[in-house]
Design a protein around this motif. Sequence first.
Motif, PDB file in Angstrom:
ATOM      1  N   UNK A  27      33.419  38.077  21.676  1.00 18.19           N
ATOM      2  CA  UNK A  27      32.631  37.366  20.673  1.00 18.19           C
ATOM      3  C   UNK A  27      31.385  36.806  21.341  1.00 18.19           C
ATOM      4  N   UNK A  28      30.336  36.642  20.555  1.00 21.11           N
ATOM      5  CA  UNK A  28      29.065  36.123  21.071  1.00 21.11           C
ATOM      6  C   UNK A  28      28.680  34.860  20.326  1.00 21.11           C
ATOM      7  N   UNK A  29      28.349  33.812  21.089  1.00 20.57           N
ATOM      8  CA  UNK A  29      27.823  32.566  20.524  1.00 20.57           C
ATOM      9  C   UNK A  29      26.641  32.153  21.385  1.00 20.57           C
ATOM     10  N   UNK A  30      25.444  32.240  20.814  1.00 17.83           N
ATOM     11  CA  UNK A  30      24.252  31.942  21.602  1.00 17.83           C
ATOM     12  C   UNK A  30      24.176  32.889  22.783  1.00 17.83           C
ATOM     13  N   UNK A  31      24.226  32.334  23.997  1.00 21.45           N
ATOM     14  CA  UNK A  31      24.208  33.192  25.182  1.00 21.45           C
ATOM     15  C   UNK A  31      25.572  33.218  25.881  1.00 21.45           C
ATOM     16  N   UNK A  32      26.621  32.805  25.167  1.00 18.52           N
ATOM     17  CA  UNK A  32      27.964  32.840  25.740  1.00 18.52           C
ATOM     18  C   UNK A  32      28.782  33.967  25.118  1.00 18.52           C
ATOM     19  N   UNK A  33      29.458  34.709  25.984  1.00 18.65           N
ATOM     20  CA  UNK A  33      30.397  35.730  25.554  1.00 18.65           C
ATOM     21  C   UNK A  33      31.803  35.170  25.743  1.00 18.65           C
ATOM     22  N   UNK A  34      32.621  35.285  24.708  1.00 14.45           N
ATOM     23  CA  UNK A  34      34.018  34.880  24.772  1.00 14.45           C
ATOM     24  C   UNK A  34      34.876  36.124  24.625  1.00 14.45           C
ATOM     25  N   UNK A  35      35.745  36.352  25.580  1.00 17.20           N
ATOM     26  CA  UNK A  35      36.619  37.520  25.597  1.00 17.20           C
ATOM     27  C   UNK A  35      38.053  37.081  25.322  1.00 17.20           C
ATOM     28  N   UNK A  36      38.759  37.876  24.516  1.00 18.50           N
ATOM     29  CA  UNK A  36      40.168  37.635  24.236  1.00 18.50           C
ATOM     30  C   UNK A  36      40.897  38.962  24.307  1.00 18.50           C
ATOM     31  N   UNK A  37      42.034  38.973  25.012  1.00 19.15           N
ATOM     32  CA  UNK A  37      42.884  40.155  24.977  1.00 19.15           C
ATOM     33  C   UNK A  37      44.330  39.749  25.156  1.00 19.15           C
ATOM     34  N   UNK A  38      45.198  40.680  24.780  1.00 19.76           N
ATOM     35  CA  UNK A  38      46.629  40.485  24.939  1.00 19.76           C
ATOM     36  C   UNK A  38      47.151  41.518  25.927  1.00 19.76           C
ATOM     37  N   UNK A  39      48.017  41.066  26.808  1.00 23.95           N
ATOM     38  CA  UNK A  39      48.625  41.933  27.808  1.00 23.95           C
ATOM     39  C   UNK A  39      50.118  42.030  27.513  1.00 23.95           C
ATOM     40  N   UNK A  40      50.630  43.270  27.416  1.00 23.96           N
ATOM     41  CA  UNK A  40      52.025  43.466  27.036  1.00 23.96           C
ATOM     42  C   UNK A  40      52.830  44.239  28.075  1.00 23.96           C
ATOM     43  N   UNK A  41      52.344  44.323  29.285  1.00 18.20           N
ATOM     44  CA  UNK A  41      53.069  45.041  30.330  1.00 18.20           C
ATOM     45  C   UNK A  41      54.013  44.138  31.092  1.00 18.20           C
ATOM     46  N   UNK A  42      54.556  44.667  32.182  1.00 16.58           N
ATOM     47  CA  UNK A  42      55.499  43.912  33.005  1.00 16.58           C
ATOM     48  C   UNK A  42      54.966  43.609  34.396  1.00 16.58           C
ATOM     49  N   UNK A  43      53.802  44.180  34.769  1.00 18.57           N
ATOM     50  CA  UNK A  43      53.230  43.934  36.096  1.00 18.57           C
ATOM     51  C   UNK A  43      51.717  43.758  35.959  1.00 18.57           C
ATOM     52  N   UNK A  44      51.321  42.553  35.596  1.00 19.58           N
ATOM     53  CA  UNK A  44      49.917  42.247  35.318  1.00 19.58           C
ATOM     54  C   UNK A  44      49.014  42.573  36.509  1.00 19.58           C
ATOM     55  N   UNK A  45      49.401  42.152  37.690  1.00 21.96           N
ATOM     56  CA  UNK A  45      48.562  42.367  38.862  1.00 21.96           C
ATOM     57  C   UNK A  45      48.328  43.858  39.113  1.00 21.96           C
TER      58      UNK A  45
END
Length: 113
Positions: free
Chosen positions: A50-68
């Motif tokens: 998402x964009x607000x002014x000059x800021x970007x906001x990111x959102x995501x969902x992770x559904x795995x078992x080994x994030x790293x």
Amino acid sequence: MSDQPTVRRFGSVIRLLPEKREQYLALHAEPWEGVLERLRASHVGNYSIFLHGDLLFSYFEYSGTDYEADMAAIAADPVTQEWWKLTDPCQERLPDTPDGEQWLALPSVFFME
């Protein structure tokens, strides 16, 4: 590490350089399929920026078992690396962003399902 995937939610923020705004928006209007495929293969879904002014906001969902391991696979992907060569110069890290990170991770303070 658990064998059962659970959804983890991530929000982060970064500054969009005004002089790179149109370039960044154009890239994201037509994201590369290889980048999207790598994200999906690494269990990333419901990804939005998402964009607000000059800021970007990111959102995501992770559904795995080994994030790293999944994040390392994204970072090692040659197509994603080429994508980042185009997108990273459009961004400016915020002051509190940890070394080695591009986006500043935000703590979750509320969630309703």
